[in-house]
Design a protein around this motif. Structure first.
Motif, short mmCIF file in Angstrom:
data_model
loop_
_atom_site.label_atom_id
_atom_site.label_comp_id
_atom_site.label_asym_id
_atom_site.label_seq_id
_atom_site.Cartn_x
_atom_site.Cartn_y
_atom_site.Cartn_z
N GLN A 14 0.82 -1.26 -0.01
CA GLN A 14 -0.04 0.00 -0.16
C GLN A 14 0.81 1.22 0.00
N GLN A 15 1.98 1.21 0.89
CA GLN A 15 2.81 2.25 0.84
C GLN A 15 3.50 2.66 -0.48
N LEU A 16 4.10 1.49 -1.12
CA LEU A 16 4.65 1.66 -2.58
C LEU A 16 3.60 2.46 -3.41
N LEU A 17 2.39 1.87 -3.49
CA LEU A 17 1.23 2.40 -4.24
C LEU A 17 1.25 4.15 -4.00
N ILE A 20 4.19 5.70 -5.86
CA ILE A 20 3.92 5.73 -6.90
C ILE A 20 2.90 6.93 -7.54
N LEU A 21 2.09 7.07 -6.53
CA LEU A 21 1.06 8.27 -6.94
C LEU A 21 1.56 9.56 -6.63
N ALA A 22 2.34 9.51 -5.68
CA ALA A 22 2.93 10.93 -5.19
C ALA A 22 3.95 11.19 -6.21
N HIS A 23 4.64 10.32 -6.93
CA HIS A 23 5.87 10.69 -7.54
C HIS A 23 5.38 10.70 -9.31
#
Length: 220
Positions: A14-17, A20-23
């Protein structure tokens, strides 16, 4: 039909997603590299598009992959025409800032993908009251492509300053198809840590408090 066990995601996934969304960034031509994109990476990006939600499972999308420079130059011509018109809509300092911006990477990026909405004949489940839902489904596919590309460290830029009918003519698209997105893909020499237009103070980033309302809008 035998049900498969449902997939449960971990906190780390979840944190990886979130990362990705933030970057995710809109990459412009001055940052694309001419390094070819491997076919397996292109297939992965397209498979992400095909995994997008669509109203009534209509899957109303079609994709044109463009690598030929002559075709790119023809599309770039309509961008040049439209950006000159668009500049006139801004005034004073904003117009000067607009002219300085690099707003596309059509020729510089090794791969362009034109994404079309292909309407179905007859009624579509879930689209009878809100006919634009089919187009929104195509936008969901584009967002999937953007996020998958970023996870592969491939940049994507969405070019919207185009005459869609001229692009359709260049690509020999069927008359009923509607251009939803013209996308540029390529490896990049950098991803900004913040949106470029935010860094250049074109506008500020909106916060939750600016756009979230409880229950209903407040009366004026």
């Amino acid at each position: 039909m035998e049900e498969q066990p449902q997939r449960i995601f971990t906190k780390e996934e979840q944190q990886l997603l979130e990362e990705i969304l933030a970057h995710r960034r809109d990459v412009r031509g001055n940052h694309f590299l001419n390094t070819p994109i491997p076919q397996n990476a292109i297939d992965t990006i397209l498979d992400a598009a095909l995994a997008a939600p669509s109203v009534g499972f209509s899957q109303p999308w079609e994709f044109v992959l463009i690598k030929d420079q002559t075709t790119k130059q023809a599309v770039k011509a309509t961008f040049s025409e439209e950006t000159q018109r668009a500049a006139l809509l801004f005034e004073d300092q904003k117009q000067k800032e607009y002219i300085k911006l690099k707003l596309e990477g059509i020729v510089e990026s090794p791969l362009n993908i034109a994404v079309f909405y292909k309407p179905k004949d007859g009624p579509v489940l879930g689209q009878t009251s809100m006919p634009n839902m089919g187009k929104y489904s195509v936008v969901c596919a584009i967002q999937n492509m953007w996020l998958m590309a970023r996870s592969l460290n491939i940049g994507m830029g969405w070019v919207s300053i185009l005459d869609p009918e001229k692009v359709k003519t260049v690509l020999n698209a069927p008359s009923e198809n509607q251009l939803i997105g013209y996308l540029c893909f390529g490896y990049t020499d950098m991803f900004y840590n913040q949106p470029e237009l935010e860094l250049k103070k074109w506008d500020r980033k909106k916060l939750q408090k600016d756009v979230v309302f409880e229950e209903k809008y407040k009366s004026p």
